[in-house]
Design an enzyme around this catalytic site. Structure first.
Site, mmCIF file in Angstrom:
data_model
loop_
_atom_site.group_PDB
_atom_site.id
_atom_site.type_symbol
_atom_site.label_atom_id
_atom_site.label_comp_id
_atom_site.label_asym_id
_atom_site.label_seq_id
_atom_site.Cartn_x
_atom_site.Cartn_y
_atom_site.Cartn_z
ATOM 1 N N HIS A 70 0.813 -1.214 0.000
ATOM 2 C CA HIS A 70 0.000 0.000 0.000
ATOM 3 C C HIS A 70 0.853 1.275 0.000
ATOM 4 O O HIS A 70 2.001 1.280 0.472
ATOM 5 C CB HIS A 70 -0.952 -0.014 1.196
ATOM 6 N N GLU A 72 0.699 4.031 1.777
ATOM 7 C CA GLU A 72 1.133 4.523 3.087
ATOM 8 C C GLU A 72 2.339 3.740 3.575
ATOM 9 O O GLU A 72 3.322 4.298 4.052
ATOM 10 C CB GLU A 72 0.009 4.391 4.123
ATOM 11 N N CYS A 95 -6.485 1.989 5.120
ATOM 12 C CA CYS A 95 -7.104 0.717 5.510
ATOM 13 C C CYS A 95 -6.589 0.371 6.922
ATOM 14 O O CYS A 95 -5.630 0.995 7.402
ATOM 15 C CB CYS A 95 -6.729 -0.371 4.506
ATOM 16 N N CYS A 98 -2.811 -0.164 7.185
ATOM 17 C CA CYS A 98 -2.041 1.089 7.045
ATOM 18 C C CYS A 98 -2.251 1.983 8.262
ATOM 19 O O CYS A 98 -1.324 2.694 8.671
ATOM 20 C CB CYS A 98 -2.430 1.820 5.763
HETATM 21 N N1 DCM Z 1 -5.478 3.975 1.775
HETATM 22 C C1 DCM Z 1 -5.294 3.052 0.827
HETATM 23 C C2 DCM Z 1 -6.396 2.379 0.270
HETATM 24 C C3 DCM Z 1 -6.150 1.443 -0.719
HETATM 25 N N2 DCM Z 1 -4.876 1.206 -1.131
HETATM 26 C C4 DCM Z 1 -4.642 0.279 -2.239
HETATM 27 C C5 DCM Z 1 -4.752 -1.181 -1.987
HETATM 28 C C6 DCM Z 1 -5.176 -1.695 -3.323
HETATM 29 O O1 DCM Z 1 -4.022 -1.823 -4.157
HETATM 30 C C7 DCM Z 1 -6.040 -0.599 -3.900
HETATM 31 C C8 DCM Z 1 -7.533 -0.791 -3.733
HETATM 32 O O2 DCM Z 1 -7.834 -1.129 -2.408
HETATM 33 P P1 DCM Z 1 -8.953 -2.210 -2.122
HETATM 34 O O3 DCM Z 1 -8.699 -3.344 -3.061
HETATM 35 O O4 DCM Z 1 -8.781 -2.585 -0.678
HETATM 36 O O5 DCM Z 1 -10.270 -1.550 -2.402
HETATM 37 O O6 DCM Z 1 -5.621 0.569 -3.228
HETATM 38 C C9 DCM Z 1 -3.796 1.891 -0.581
HETATM 39 O O7 DCM Z 1 -2.648 1.716 -0.992
HETATM 40 N N3 DCM Z 1 -4.039 2.779 0.417
#
Ligand code: DCM
Length: 168
Positions: A70, A72, A95, A98
């Site tokens: 991710h 972050e 998420c 993160c």
């Molecule tokens: N704050 C976030 C939210 C999501 N993602 C990334 C994880 C996945 O590569 C994509 C989509 O997230 P998801 O599949 O959980 O919807 O974005 C991220 O890097 N940081």
């Protein structure tokens, strides 16, 4: 930190997100209490692994792609110790994993652009660590001053209008 820097840093996060190869493009900029960028990150596949845009996302049962590192996490890794008491500029709401990383690296505030899939678990984790989480698009000049006072980046102003004495 002058207000213009806040928009510049969020714009860098938005621009960085363009490098992502997942279906959702996320960018993150980690700024230290010195007002300097110490970490840049976007979400992407592991080195040598296929890109989501080529082979599709690898979804778990909740529809989250688990193939990527991710944004972050990538920005925090680069900032290391310099992330402590810093601000994370993120294009998407963190998420839970993160959120834990942000706490672990000692981030004091998270400014997000897009309220993407806001999880109550993330909210709880960030709240328990007393991290200020603010929607960037709703922030005004006074909110930046208030935030910097709260996280100890500037001395509290006693009434009156705060001035941008810090030139960084
Ligand atoms: N704050 C976030 C939210 C999501 N993602 C990334 C994880 C996945 O590569 C994509 C989509 O997230 P998801 O599949 O959980 O919807 O974005 C991220 O890097 N940081």
């Amino acid at each position: 930190m002058r207000p213009i820097k806040y928009s510049i840093y969020m714009n860098i996060a938005i621009e960085l997100a363009r490098a992502s190869t997942c279906r959702v493009h996320v960018g993150c900029v980690v700024v230290g209490p010195d007002g300097i960028i110490h970490g840049l990150g976007y979400n992407g596949s592991l080195p040598g692994h296929p890109h989501c845009e080529d082979v599709g996302c690898d979804f778990d049962e909740h529809g989250h792609c688990k193939a990527t590192l991710h944004a972050e996490r990538n920005a925090l890794r680069r900032a290391g110790e310099k992330a402590r008491n810093g601000i994370a500029f993120v294009t998407h709401f963190p998420c839970p994993d993160c959120a834990k990383e942000l706490v672990d690296y000692g981030i004091s505030a998270v400014l997000f652009q897009n309220d993407y899939r806001r999880s109550p678990i993330s909210v709880r984790i960030l709240e328990r660590a007393h991290i200020r989480v603010l929607p960037f698009t709703e922030m005004k000049e006074e909110s930046f001053i208030q935030l910097e006072e709260q996280i100890g980046w500037r001395k509290p102003t006693k009434g009156g209008t705060a001035e941008w004495t810090n030139r960084t």
